[in-house]
Design a protein around this motif. Structure first.
Motif, short mmCIF file in Angstrom:
data_model
loop_
_atom_site.label_atom_id
_atom_site.label_comp_id
_atom_site.label_asym_id
_atom_site.label_seq_id
_atom_site.Cartn_x
_atom_site.Cartn_y
_atom_site.Cartn_z
N VAL A 86 0.87 -1.17 0.00
CA VAL A 86 0.00 0.00 0.00
C VAL A 86 0.92 1.23 0.00
CG1 VAL A 86 -1.85 1.23 1.17
CG2 VAL A 86 -1.77 -1.26 1.27
N ASP A 87 1.27 1.66 -1.19
CA ASP A 87 2.11 2.85 -1.36
C ASP A 87 1.24 4.01 -1.79
OD1 ASP A 87 4.46 1.44 -0.79
OD2 ASP A 87 4.69 0.81 -2.88
N GLU A 88 1.20 5.05 -0.98
CA GLU A 88 0.37 6.22 -1.25
C GLU A 88 0.90 6.98 -2.46
OE1 GLU A 88 -0.40 10.50 0.86
OE2 GLU A 88 -0.39 8.76 2.17
N GLU A 89 0.09 7.05 -3.52
CA GLU A 89 0.47 7.81 -4.72
C GLU A 89 0.32 9.31 -4.45
OE1 GLU A 89 1.70 6.75 -7.67
OE2 GLU A 89 1.68 4.69 -6.94
N PHE A 90 -0.79 9.68 -3.80
CA PHE A 90 -1.05 11.07 -3.43
C PHE A 90 -2.18 11.10 -2.42
CE2 PHE A 90 -3.47 10.31 -7.36
CZ PHE A 90 -4.76 10.67 -6.98
N ARG A 91 -2.39 12.27 -1.81
CA ARG A 91 -3.51 12.48 -0.89
C ARG A 91 -4.61 13.19 -1.67
NH1 ARG A 91 -5.27 11.92 3.95
NH2 ARG A 91 -3.40 10.88 4.67
N VAL A 92 -5.82 12.68 -1.54
CA VAL A 92 -6.96 13.19 -2.29
C VAL A 92 -7.42 14.52 -1.70
CG1 VAL A 92 -9.36 12.77 -2.95
CG2 VAL A 92 -7.71 10.88 -2.95
N GLY A 93 -7.60 15.50 -2.58
CA GLY A 93 -8.14 16.78 -2.18
C GLY A 93 -9.56 16.96 -2.66
N THR A 94 -9.85 16.46 -3.87
CA THR A 94 -11.16 16.63 -4.48
C THR A 94 -11.63 15.30 -5.06
OG1 THR A 94 -10.54 18.88 -5.11
CG2 THR A 94 -12.46 17.95 -6.21
N LEU A 95 -12.92 15.03 -4.89
CA LEU A 95 -13.53 13.86 -5.50
C LEU A 95 -14.59 14.33 -6.50
CD1 LEU A 95 -13.99 11.69 -2.31
CD2 LEU A 95 -12.60 11.07 -4.29
N GLY A 96 -14.59 13.74 -7.67
CA GLY A 96 -15.58 14.07 -8.68
C GLY A 96 -16.36 12.83 -9.09
N LEU A 97 -17.65 12.99 -9.33
CA LEU A 97 -18.52 11.89 -9.73
C LEU A 97 -19.28 12.28 -10.99
CD1 LEU A 97 -20.15 11.00 -6.30
CD2 LEU A 97 -18.15 9.96 -7.34
N ALA A 98 -19.49 11.28 -11.85
CA ALA A 98 -20.30 11.51 -13.05
C ALA A 98 -20.95 10.20 -13.45
CB ALA A 98 -19.43 12.03 -14.19
N PHE A 99 -22.04 10.31 -14.21
CA PHE A 99 -22.67 9.13 -14.77
C PHE A 99 -22.61 9.25 -16.28
CE2 PHE A 99 -25.03 5.34 -14.48
CZ PHE A 99 -25.84 5.31 -15.59
N ASP A 100 -22.00 8.27 -16.94
CA ASP A 100 -21.88 8.25 -18.39
C ASP A 100 -23.08 7.49 -18.94
OD1 ASP A 100 -21.24 7.96 -21.05
OD2 ASP A 100 -19.18 7.32 -20.69
N VAL A 101 -24.01 8.23 -19.56
CA VAL A 101 -25.24 7.64 -20.06
C VAL A 101 -24.97 6.67 -21.21
CG1 VAL A 101 -27.51 8.16 -21.06
CG2 VAL A 101 -26.51 9.70 -19.39
N ASP A 102 -24.00 6.98 -22.07
CA ASP A 102 -23.72 6.13 -23.23
C ASP A 102 -23.29 4.73 -22.83
OD1 ASP A 102 -24.32 8.29 -24.87
OD2 ASP A 102 -22.23 8.95 -24.98
#
Length: 191
Positions: A86-102
């Motif tokens: 478990v090597d930390e690539e980075f610390r998350v600052g923002t989370l984004g969500l989307a739904f791809d209808v296609d």
């Protein structure tokens, strides 16, 4: 500075998990696929909110686009620990969500926290932040594309991981420590 986009579309496994004892846990999102393993650190509240907002996103996709919402896989829930190392690539600052209808998939994007954090005091400071702040496209990110069924499984595991911490004090609601708890309801006295 170059940025990395770790894309898993779809991953073999995408989970929320922890490392450490309750009260000292570090929370991670971990994606595995194509011989790659990426782990990004985030806060407990971010994991909780991610599960909540994913549930809302699936409900909205069902309401607006008629997407079938499968039940979580109750037969074999993923309770395995995080893959090592478990090597930390980075610390998350923002989370984004989307739904791809296609493709009828959920897209989750975890974006690294910026390098500098400046407190805003007034209009002069706000202008300075705009000049010094890194643009979002220059930050590392983890992008995962999940089916609605995989999203349901992720939500259930995330909720179990968050709930597996220290139990709350029945009087004040703060987490109970194994070494003891100074409850504000007892005015700092042990019982």
């Amino acid at each position: 500075m170059t940025h990395q986009v770790h894309a898993f579309e779809p991953p073999e496994r995408f989970v929320a998990g922890t490392v450490g004892a309750p009260g000292e846990r570090t929370f991670f999102l971990q994606a595995r696929g194509g011989g790659r393993l990426v782990s990004v650190a985030l806060e407990k509240v971010q994991v909780s909110l991610l599960a909540e907002k994913l549930e809302e996103l699936l409900t909205e996709a069902h309401r607006r686009f008629g997407v079938e919402l499968p039940e979580p896989t109750a037969a074999l829930p993923d309770n395995d620990p995080l893959d090592t190392p478990v090597d930390e690539e980075f610390r998350v600052g923002t989370l984004g969500l989307a739904f791809d209808v296609d493709t009828a998939t959920v897209v989750i994007e975890a974006i690294a926290a910026g390098e500098t954090e400046i407190e805003l005091g007034g209009a002069e400071d706000a202008a300075a932040v705009d000049e010094d702040e890194e643009p979002a496209e220059d930050l590392d990110r983890l992008r995962v594309r999940l089916t609605p069924a995989a999203t349901r499984d992720f939500i259930e595991r995330a909720r179990r991981v968050v709930a597996a911490g220290r139990p709350p004090c029945p009087l004040c609601g703060q987490p109970l420590d194994p070494a003891g708890h100074l409850c504000p309801r007892h005015n700092g006295y042990h019982r």
